[in-house]
Design a protein around this motif. Structure first.
Motif, PDB file in Angstrom:
ATOM      1  N   ASN A  98      -1.753  17.782  10.356  1.00 32.55           N
ATOM      2  CA  ASN A  98      -2.776  17.321  11.289  1.00 32.55           C
ATOM      3  C   ASN A  98      -3.964  16.695  10.562  1.00 32.55           C
ATOM      4  O   ASN A  98      -4.933  16.277  11.217  1.00 32.55           O
ATOM      5  CB  ASN A  98      -3.277  18.496  12.135  1.00 32.55           C
ATOM      6  CG  ASN A  98      -2.248  18.966  13.142  1.00 32.55           C
ATOM      7  OD1 ASN A  98      -1.528  18.163  13.718  1.00 32.55           O
ATOM      8  ND2 ASN A  98      -2.155  20.272  13.340  1.00 32.55           N
ATOM      9  N   MET A  99      -3.897  16.648   9.234  1.00 33.29           N
ATOM     10  CA  MET A  99      -5.015  16.137   8.447  1.00 33.29           C
ATOM     11  C   MET A  99      -4.608  14.912   7.634  1.00 33.29           C
ATOM     12  O   MET A  99      -5.239  14.551   6.656  1.00 33.29           O
ATOM     13  CB  MET A  99      -5.565  17.252   7.546  1.00 33.29           C
ATOM     14  CG  MET A  99      -6.023  18.458   8.351  1.00 33.29           C
ATOM     15  SD  MET A  99      -6.640  19.845   7.375  1.00 33.29           S
ATOM     16  CE  MET A  99      -8.253  19.236   6.918  1.00 33.29           C
ATOM     17  N   ILE A 100      -3.513  14.276   8.075  1.00 28.43           N
ATOM     18  CA  ILE A 100      -3.067  13.020   7.484  1.00 28.43           C
ATOM     19  C   ILE A 100      -3.969  11.882   7.954  1.00 28.43           C
ATOM     20  O   ILE A 100      -4.310  10.982   7.202  1.00 28.43           O
ATOM     21  CB  ILE A 100      -1.593  12.767   7.841  1.00 28.43           C
ATOM     22  CG1 ILE A 100      -0.699  13.686   6.990  1.00 28.43           C
ATOM     23  CG2 ILE A 100      -1.213  11.307   7.664  1.00 28.43           C
ATOM     24  CD1 ILE A 100       0.740  13.742   7.434  1.00 28.43           C
ATOM     25  N   ASN A 101      -4.354  11.955   9.241  1.00 26.94           N
ATOM     26  CA  ASN A 101      -5.262  10.974   9.822  1.00 26.94           C
ATOM     27  C   ASN A 101      -6.574  11.640  10.203  1.00 26.94           C
ATOM     28  O   ASN A 101      -6.617  12.848  10.479  1.00 26.94           O
ATOM     29  CB  ASN A 101      -4.648  10.335  11.064  1.00 26.94           C
ATOM     30  CG  ASN A 101      -3.419   9.520  10.739  1.00 26.94           C
ATOM     31  OD1 ASN A 101      -3.376   8.822   9.734  1.00 26.94           O
ATOM     32  ND2 ASN A 101      -2.400   9.607  11.578  1.00 26.94           N
ATOM     33  N   VAL A 102      -7.630  10.839  10.233  1.00 24.41           N
ATOM     34  CA  VAL A 102      -8.965  11.325  10.575  1.00 24.41           C
ATOM     35  C   VAL A 102      -9.486  10.495  11.744  1.00 24.41           C
ATOM     36  O   VAL A 102      -9.618   9.270  11.622  1.00 24.41           O
ATOM     37  CB  VAL A 102      -9.942  11.178   9.388  1.00 24.41           C
ATOM     38  CG1 VAL A 102     -11.286  11.800   9.737  1.00 24.41           C
ATOM     39  CG2 VAL A 102      -9.363  11.783   8.114  1.00 24.41           C
ATOM     40  N   ARG A 103      -9.758  11.127  12.869  1.00 24.31           N
ATOM     41  CA  ARG A 103     -10.361  10.398  13.995  1.00 24.31           C
ATOM     42  C   ARG A 103     -11.805  10.076  13.635  1.00 24.31           C
ATOM     43  O   ARG A 103     -12.652  10.968  13.576  1.00 24.31           O
ATOM     44  CB  ARG A 103     -10.275  11.223  15.270  1.00 24.31           C
ATOM     45  CG  ARG A 103      -8.872  11.266  15.858  1.00 24.31           C
ATOM     46  CD  ARG A 103      -8.834  12.054  17.154  1.00 24.31           C
ATOM     47  NE  ARG A 103      -7.495  11.949  17.737  1.00 24.31           N
ATOM     48  CZ  ARG A 103      -7.208  11.269  18.837  1.00 24.31           C
ATOM     49  NH1 ARG A 103      -8.181  10.626  19.470  1.00 24.31           N
ATOM     50  NH2 ARG A 103      -5.982  11.216  19.305  1.00 24.31           N
ATOM     51  N   SER A 104     -12.075   8.807  13.397  1.00 25.23           N
ATOM     52  CA  SER A 104     -13.389   8.403  12.890  1.00 25.23           C
ATOM     53  C   SER A 104     -14.512   8.812  13.830  1.00 25.23           C
ATOM     54  O   SER A 104     -15.617   9.141  13.373  1.00 25.23           O
ATOM     55  CB  SER A 104     -13.415   6.892  12.660  1.00 25.23           C
ATOM     56  OG  SER A 104     -13.133   6.185  13.850  1.00 25.23           O
ATOM     57  N   GLU A 105     -14.244   8.818  15.143  1.00 30.12           N
ATOM     58  CA  GLU A 105     -15.277   9.150  16.113  1.00 30.12           C
ATOM     59  C   GLU A 105     -15.788  10.584  15.958  1.00 30.12           C
ATOM     60  O   GLU A 105     -16.894  10.909  16.408  1.00 30.12           O
ATOM     61  CB  GLU A 105     -14.753   8.980  17.547  1.00 30.12           C
ATOM     62  CG  GLU A 105     -14.146   7.613  17.836  1.00 30.12           C
ATOM     63  CD  GLU A 105     -12.643   7.602  17.679  1.00 30.12           C
ATOM     64  OE1 GLU A 105     -11.961   6.995  18.510  1.00 30.12           O
ATOM     65  OE2 GLU A 105     -12.151   8.208  16.695  1.00 30.12           O
ATOM     66  N   ARG A 106     -14.983  11.434  15.339  1.00 34.69           N
ATOM     67  CA  ARG A 106     -15.319  12.860  15.280  1.00 34.69           C
ATOM     68  C   ARG A 106     -15.956  13.303  13.959  1.00 34.69           C
ATOM     69  O   ARG A 106     -16.357  14.460  13.828  1.00 34.69           O
ATOM     70  CB  ARG A 106     -14.059  13.692  15.536  1.00 34.69           C
ATOM     71  CG  ARG A 106     -13.478  13.473  16.930  1.00 34.69           C
ATOM     72  CD  ARG A 106     -12.242  14.328  17.147  1.00 34.69           C
ATOM     73  NE  ARG A 106     -11.701  14.144  18.491  1.00 34.69           N
ATOM     74  CZ  ARG A 106     -10.576  14.714  18.933  1.00 34.69           C
ATOM     75  NH1 ARG A 106      -9.886  15.506  18.129  1.00 34.69           N
ATOM     76  NH2 ARG A 106     -10.155  14.490  20.156  1.00 34.69           N
TER      77      ARG A 106
END
Length: 279
Positions: A98-106
């Motif tokens: 779940n930490m492969i991608n980072v939701r930039s908004e968060r």
């Protein structure tokens, strides 16, 4: 350099898990001439790098600046930020997917979050392009697409990174880096490609050259939201269907993974209903 392992993919997290580097990485040094090269592996297998899948947490070349250094460096880190706060290896690996991608908004939303803690540890991920899968009604399997930056042989996706230490059975301590790729809400083109699943309508945070450079410089928190909010115009992205990616299959036409493939009967983007099933 790379070890392929079997891992269970979580269907609720799959998005932006495939990138491609099929251009000579030495081009980076023309763009960043003062770059410090820290890589251990200098000769890459570009056949493998044509389709790098995050599920195995592979090592990949990235650009970063240490907090104590003003010089940009090229090194190798593992794709997928390691949650060092978890001790159990299995739970750690599950959480890492779940930490492969980072939701930039968060990143800036929750000041107690892991991403907020890493907000100053920014990196650039050099790519020739990325892959995403499109669902077509009536087809059993999704169609993969290659997405690149129009007019750019090599470009950079923003990310966050961290360092951690590992100790092998001989007691040797090694510093290992890991990174996550920033994503945002999809533009029109990417929404039509990434059109299915719990994380549909997301895309990597594609940036123009000036914002790529800004991301890697010493910026403040107030400088980040304009970067997170940038939406790449549709016409600045090149995109086309490619052959099946999963399982590293050989193409029937013998071409590279990132080259266009003609799927008979594939409806145009925005029209996701096919008359017949080809799978």
């Amino acid at each position: 350099m790379y070890i392929r392992i079997k891992a269970k993919q979580r269907k609720d997290t799959i998005m932006c898990w495939d990138i491609s580097l099929h251009t000579d990485i030495e081009i980076i040094k023309k763009t960043f001439p003062q770059l410090r090269d820290e890589r251990r592996q200098l000769d890459y297998n570009y056949d493998y790098l044509e389709n790098v899948q995050a599920i195995t947490f592979p090592k990949y070349p990235i650009l970063y600046k240490d907090k104590d250094s003003s010089q940009l460096a090229l090194t190798e880190m593992e794709w997928g930020v390691l949650p060092t706060y978890i001790d159990d290896p299995k739970l750690q690996a599950d959480r890492r997917r779940n930490m492969i991608n980072v939701r930039s908004e968060r990143i800036l939303e929750d000041k107690k979050s892991y991403w907020y803690r890493l907000r100053k540890q920014r990196c650039l991920i050099p790519v020739s392009g990325t892959f995403e899968h499109r669902a077509v009604k009536g087809w059993k399997k999704k169609v993969p697409y290659f997405i690149g930056a129009e007019g750019r042989e090599l470009f950079y996706l923003p990310g966050l990174y961290q360092w951690h230490e590992t100790v092998d059975e001989d007691g040797v301590v090694e510093r290992v880096g890991s990174f996550g790729m920033l994503t945002r809400a999809a533009n029109e083109v990417m929404a039509n490609i990434h059109n299915d699943g719990p994380n549909k309508h997301r895309m990597p945070l594609f940036l123009p050259e000036d914002l790529e450079r800004q991301w890697i410089e010493d910026i403040n928190e107030e400088d980040m939201p304009p970067i997170f909010l940038f939406e790449m115009p549709n016409e600045k992205l090149k995109h086309y269907p490619v052959y099946t990616l999963r399982g590293y299959p050989s193409r029937p036409d013998g071409k590279h993974r990132y080259e266009a493939f003609d799927w008979e009967g594939l409806p145009p983007l925005g029209s996701d209903t096919a008359q017949t099933s080809l799978f």
